[in-house]
Scaffold this motif. Structure first.
Motif, PDB file in Angstrom:
ATOM      1  N   ALA A   1       0.838  -1.212   0.000  1.00 55.22           N
ATOM      2  CA  ALA A   1       0.000   0.000   0.000  1.00 55.22           C
ATOM      3  C   ALA A   1       0.869   1.256   0.000  1.00 55.22           C
ATOM      4  N   ARG A   2       1.966   1.217   0.765  1.00 51.77           N
ATOM      5  CA  ARG A   2       2.860   2.380   0.821  1.00 51.77           C
ATOM      6  C   ARG A   2       3.555   2.590  -0.530  1.00 51.77           C
ATOM      7  N   MET A   3       3.916   1.465  -1.164  1.00 55.51           N
ATOM      8  CA  MET A   3       4.550   1.545  -2.492  1.00 55.51           C
ATOM      9  C   MET A   3       3.602   2.220  -3.495  1.00 55.51           C
TER      10      MET A   3
ATOM     11  N   MET B   1      16.574  19.959   7.478  1.00 58.51           N
ATOM     12  CA  MET B   1      15.509  18.966   7.437  1.00 58.51           C
ATOM     13  C   MET B   1      15.942  17.804   6.555  1.00 58.51           C
ATOM     14  N   ARG B   2      15.287  16.659   6.742  1.00 62.55           N
ATOM     15  CA  ARG B   2      15.677  15.472   6.000  1.00 62.55           C
ATOM     16  C   ARG B   2      15.355  15.614   4.509  1.00 62.55           C
ATOM     17  N   CYS B   3      14.201  16.194   4.234  1.00 66.76           N
ATOM     18  CA  CYS B   3      13.763  16.302   2.842  1.00 66.76           C
ATOM     19  C   CYS B   3      12.675  17.371   2.781  1.00 66.76           C
TER      20      CYS B   3
ATOM     21  N   ILE C   1       6.869   9.833   1.231  1.00 69.64           N
ATOM     22  CA  ILE C   1       7.161   9.061   0.016  1.00 69.64           C
ATOM     23  C   ILE C   1       8.503   8.360   0.214  1.00 69.64           C
ATOM     24  N   LYS C   2       8.544   7.064  -0.070  1.00 74.21           N
ATOM     25  CA  LYS C   2       9.818   6.340   0.087  1.00 74.21           C
ATOM     26  C   LYS C   2      10.564   6.448  -1.241  1.00 74.21           C
ATOM     27  N   SER C   3      11.192   7.589  -1.432  1.00 75.54           N
ATOM     28  CA  SER C   3      11.793   7.906  -2.721  1.00 75.54           C
ATOM     29  C   SER C   3      13.268   8.237  -2.586  1.00 75.54           C
TER      30      SER C   3
ATOM     31  N   ASN D   1      14.803  11.634  -1.309  1.00 76.75           N
ATOM     32  CA  ASN D   1      14.805  11.973   0.119  1.00 76.75           C
ATOM     33  C   ASN D   1      16.086  11.483   0.800  1.00 76.75           C
ATOM     34  N   TYR D   2      16.578  10.341   0.337  1.00 74.31           N
ATOM     35  CA  TYR D   2      17.802   9.776   0.928  1.00 74.31           C
ATOM     36  C   TYR D   2      19.008  10.588   0.455  1.00 74.31           C
ATOM     37  N   ALA D   3      18.956  11.005  -0.800  1.00 75.73           N
ATOM     38  CA  ALA D   3      20.045  11.836  -1.321  1.00 75.73           C
ATOM     39  C   ALA D   3      20.118  13.138  -0.532  1.00 75.73           C
TER      40      ALA D   3
ATOM     41  N   GLN E   1      11.317  14.611  14.453  1.00 77.91           N
ATOM     42  CA  GLN E   1      10.702  13.921  13.320  1.00 77.91           C
ATOM     43  C   GLN E   1      11.212  12.489  13.158  1.00 77.91           C
ATOM     44  N   GLU E   2      12.291  12.287  12.406  1.00 74.45           N
ATOM     45  CA  GLU E   2      12.834  10.950  12.204  1.00 74.45           C
ATOM     46  C   GLU E   2      14.290  11.066  11.779  1.00 74.45           C
ATOM     47  N   THR E   3      14.977   9.926  11.676  1.00 72.80           N
ATOM     48  CA  THR E   3      16.359   9.954  11.204  1.00 72.80           C
ATOM     49  C   THR E   3      16.352   9.669   9.695  1.00 72.80           C
ATOM     50  N   GLY E   4      17.534   9.544   9.109  1.00 70.58           N
ATOM     51  CA  GLY E   4      17.639   9.344   7.670  1.00 70.58           C
ATOM     52  C   GLY E   4      16.961   8.078   7.182  1.00 70.58           C
ATOM     53  N   ALA E   5      16.858   7.058   8.025  1.00 76.28           N
ATOM     54  CA  ALA E   5      16.254   5.804   7.572  1.00 76.28           C
ATOM     55  C   ALA E   5      15.512   5.061   8.684  1.00 76.28           C
ATOM     56  N   ALA E   6      15.008   5.796   9.661  1.00 76.92           N
ATOM     57  CA  ALA E   6      14.249   5.127  10.734  1.00 76.92           C
ATOM     58  C   ALA E   6      13.362   6.134  11.456  1.00 76.92           C
TER      59      ALA E   6
ATOM     60  N   HIS F   1       5.902   6.832   7.096  1.00 76.96           N
ATOM     61  CA  HIS F   1       5.016   6.096   8.010  1.00 76.96           C
ATOM     62  C   HIS F   1       5.508   4.657   8.126  1.00 76.96           C
ATOM     63  N   GLY F   2       6.427   4.450   9.027  1.00 74.65           N
ATOM     64  CA  GLY F   2       7.092   3.154   9.133  1.00 74.65           C
ATOM     65  C   GLY F   2       6.160   2.024   9.535  1.00 74.65           C
ATOM     66  N   VAL F   3       6.362   0.895   8.878  1.00 71.87           N
ATOM     67  CA  VAL F   3       5.574  -0.294   9.211  1.00 71.87           C
ATOM     68  C   VAL F   3       6.045  -0.841  10.568  1.00 71.87           C
ATOM     69  N   THR F   4       7.334  -0.711  10.837  1.00 76.94           N
ATOM     70  CA  THR F   4       7.856  -1.155  12.134  1.00 76.94           C
ATOM     71  C   THR F   4       7.312  -0.259  13.246  1.00 76.94           C
ATOM     72  N   ARG F   5       7.277   1.031  12.989  1.00 80.49           N
ATOM     73  CA  ARG F   5       6.703   1.980  13.953  1.00 80.49           C
ATOM     74  C   ARG F   5       5.300   1.540  14.342  1.00 80.49           C
TER      75      ARG F   5
ATOM     76  N   GLY G   1      12.755   0.500  12.362  1.00 83.67           N
ATOM     77  CA  GLY G   1      12.805   0.312  10.918  1.00 83.67           C
ATOM     78  C   GLY G   1      12.956  -1.164  10.586  1.00 83.67           C
ATOM     79  N   THR G   2      12.666  -1.504   9.347  1.00 83.51           N
ATOM     80  CA  THR G   2      12.696  -2.913   8.937  1.00 83.51           C
ATOM     81  C   THR G   2      14.064  -3.551   9.166  1.00 83.51           C
ATOM     82  N   ALA G   3      15.132  -2.814   8.864  1.00 82.85           N
ATOM     83  CA  ALA G   3      16.472  -3.408   8.967  1.00 82.85           C
ATOM     84  C   ALA G   3      16.821  -3.752  10.410  1.00 82.85           C
TER      85      ALA G   3
HETATM   86  C1  LIG Z   1      13.214   7.561   6.267  1.00 81.32           C
HETATM   87  C2  LIG Z   1      12.713   6.313   6.883  1.00 81.32           C
HETATM   88  N1  LIG Z   1      11.932   6.399   7.967  1.00 81.32           N
HETATM   89  C3  LIG Z   1      11.437   5.297   8.560  1.00 81.32           C
HETATM   90  C4  LIG Z   1      11.729   4.034   8.088  1.00 81.32           C
HETATM   91  C5  LIG Z   1      11.146   2.847   8.759  1.00 81.32           C
HETATM   92  O1  LIG Z   1      10.140   2.282   7.957  1.00 81.32           O
HETATM   93  P1  LIG Z   1       9.791   0.750   8.075  1.00 81.32           P
HETATM   94  O2  LIG Z   1       9.547   0.482   9.506  1.00 81.32           O
HETATM   95  O3  LIG Z   1       8.568   0.602   7.238  1.00 81.32           O
HETATM   96  O4  LIG Z   1      10.960   0.002   7.557  1.00 81.32           O
HETATM   97  C6  LIG Z   1      12.530   3.900   6.949  1.00 81.32           C
HETATM   98  C7  LIG Z   1      12.816   2.613   6.345  1.00 81.32           C
HETATM   99  O5  LIG Z   1      13.360   1.729   6.553  1.00 81.32           O
HETATM  100  C8  LIG Z   1      13.055   5.053   6.342  1.00 81.32           C
HETATM  101  O6  LIG Z   1      13.851   4.966   5.285  1.00 81.32           O
END
Ligand SMILES: Cc1ncc(COP(=O)(O)O)c(C=O)c1O
Length: 333
Positions: free
Chosen positions: A74-76, A167-169, A176-178, A181-183, A210-215, A236-240, A279-281
């Motif tokens: 759904a997020r994709m 800010m992160r992005c 958006i998981k794009s 945003n990581y760049a 807010q959040e970190t670069g990937a969590a 909107h993290g699925v792990t969150r 986060g997923t990782a």
């Molecule tokens: C910017 C960012 N925030 C949060 C998360 C956590 O999301 P999820 O729990 O769906 O992996 C991620 C992904 O891993 C992420 O890249």
């Protein structure tokens, strides 16, 4: 390699489909190093790309289960829509993910390792004149990468920089998981690592945590878990979501609201306060130290938090088949 870097090993094939402007092609299995793109492809210039990250787990009985595939799909689809990429049918995407995982079911490692799944959508139209218009054609593929235990080197409380200026992005792009945003968060994170020897940057634009670069970020103060309420500014993290549900199941109070840097620093100074990244990782990684305006602040006693470890274990237990999947989060392959 005994312990390859996360995401550096791929299964030999991926599942792929192409959108030609009117419909998606029948998915195919092709070698995972085999896409051909025009150097003028929209994605390579205007970052028309989004992706997902989810995992498949092998249980003790040999079965393989994918975790919360519905949420990731759904997020994709939402990311694709917000980037004006061609619409992806969720059932079609789910089918492609399940097919490739089934193809490599025997390669899914046992816990705590897992098979990381990386669905990716890109705009492929060869046109550099569309800086402000969407790509008419696209490609969607699903890569698989077996990954080891994130905590193999031992559990350690992370150091993070609290950053309230940058800010992160772009705020409207956060959910958006794009790739873009990581760049955009890469250089601030690299600089912080170099200057403050931190693991991550906690972006708090205008003092709003807010959040970190990937969590995502969670504060655990006694029996209350506090995290930012959902809006378009962060992922909107699925792990969150899963950790918050487990926290509620365990009788903790969950509060989703804005949290200021000021309140954060006040709360973490108390003994027994914990902070974690989800986060997923990494699932749930403890934070032991925060650096704000050059000053170090311990989170509680600065060590790995008890509740953090308890919540992480509860989620891992469901993922690994050691606890009942009461919320129906697992889909058998
Ligand atoms: C910017 C960012 N925030 C949060 C998360 C956590 O999301 P999820 O729990 O769906 O992996 C991620 C992904 O891993 C992420 O890249």
């Amino acid at each position: 390699m005994a312990n390859p870097a996360f995401g550096s090993v791929f299964m030999p094939e991926m599942s792929i489909t192409w959108f030609d402007g009117s419909s998606w092609s029948a998915p195919e299995m092709v070698p995972s190093d085999s896409i051909q793109l025009h150097p003028g492809a929209h994605v390579l210039h205007y970052a028309s790309t989004c992706f997902e990250g989810l995992k498949a787990f092998r249980h003790a009985d040999g079965s393989v289960k994918v975790f919360r595939i519905d949420r990731n799909v759904a997020r994709m689809a939402q990311s694709g829509r917000l980037l004006a990429l061609p619409d992806l049918d969720e059932a079609f995407v789910t089918g492609m993910i399940m097919d490739i995982v089934r193809q490599y079911k025997d390669e899914v490692p046992t816990a705590p390792s897992s098979m990381y799944i990386r669905p990716t959508l890109i705009g492929t139209e060869p046109i550099i004149g569309k800086a402000a218009a969407p790509s008419d054609s696209a490609c969607f593929y699903v890569l698989l990468s077996p990954v080891g235990d994130y905590f193999a080197g031992g559990d350690r409380a992370l150091r993070i920089l609290v950053e309230d200026e940058g800010m992160r992005c772009a705020p409207h792009n956060g959910m958006i998981k794009s790739g873009g945003n990581y760049a955009s968060s890469l250089l601030p994170t690299m600089r912080a690592k170099e200057k403050y020897n931190v693991d991550q940057v906690l972006f708090c634009p205008g003092g709003d945590v807010q959040e970190t670069g990937a969590a995502n970020f969670l504060l655990i103060d006694g029996d209350e878990v506090i995290t930012r309420d959902l809006d378009e500014s962060f992922l909107h993290g699925v792990t969150r979501d899963s950790i918050l549900q487990i926290a509620r199941d365990q009788g903790l109070k969950v509060t989703e609201r804005k949290l200021s840097v000021e309140e954060l620093l006040e709360r973490i100074a108390k003994p027994g306060c914990e902070a974690a990244l989800s986060g997923t990782a990494a699932v749930l990684a403890p934070v032991g130290t925060m650096i704000y305006k050059g000053e170090e602040h311990k989170v509680g006693n600065g060590e790995v938090g008890e509740t953090t470890v308890k919540l992480r274990k509860a989620l891992n237990d469901i993922q690994w088949g050691n606890a009942e999947d009461i919320h129906g989060w697992l889909t058998e392959v």
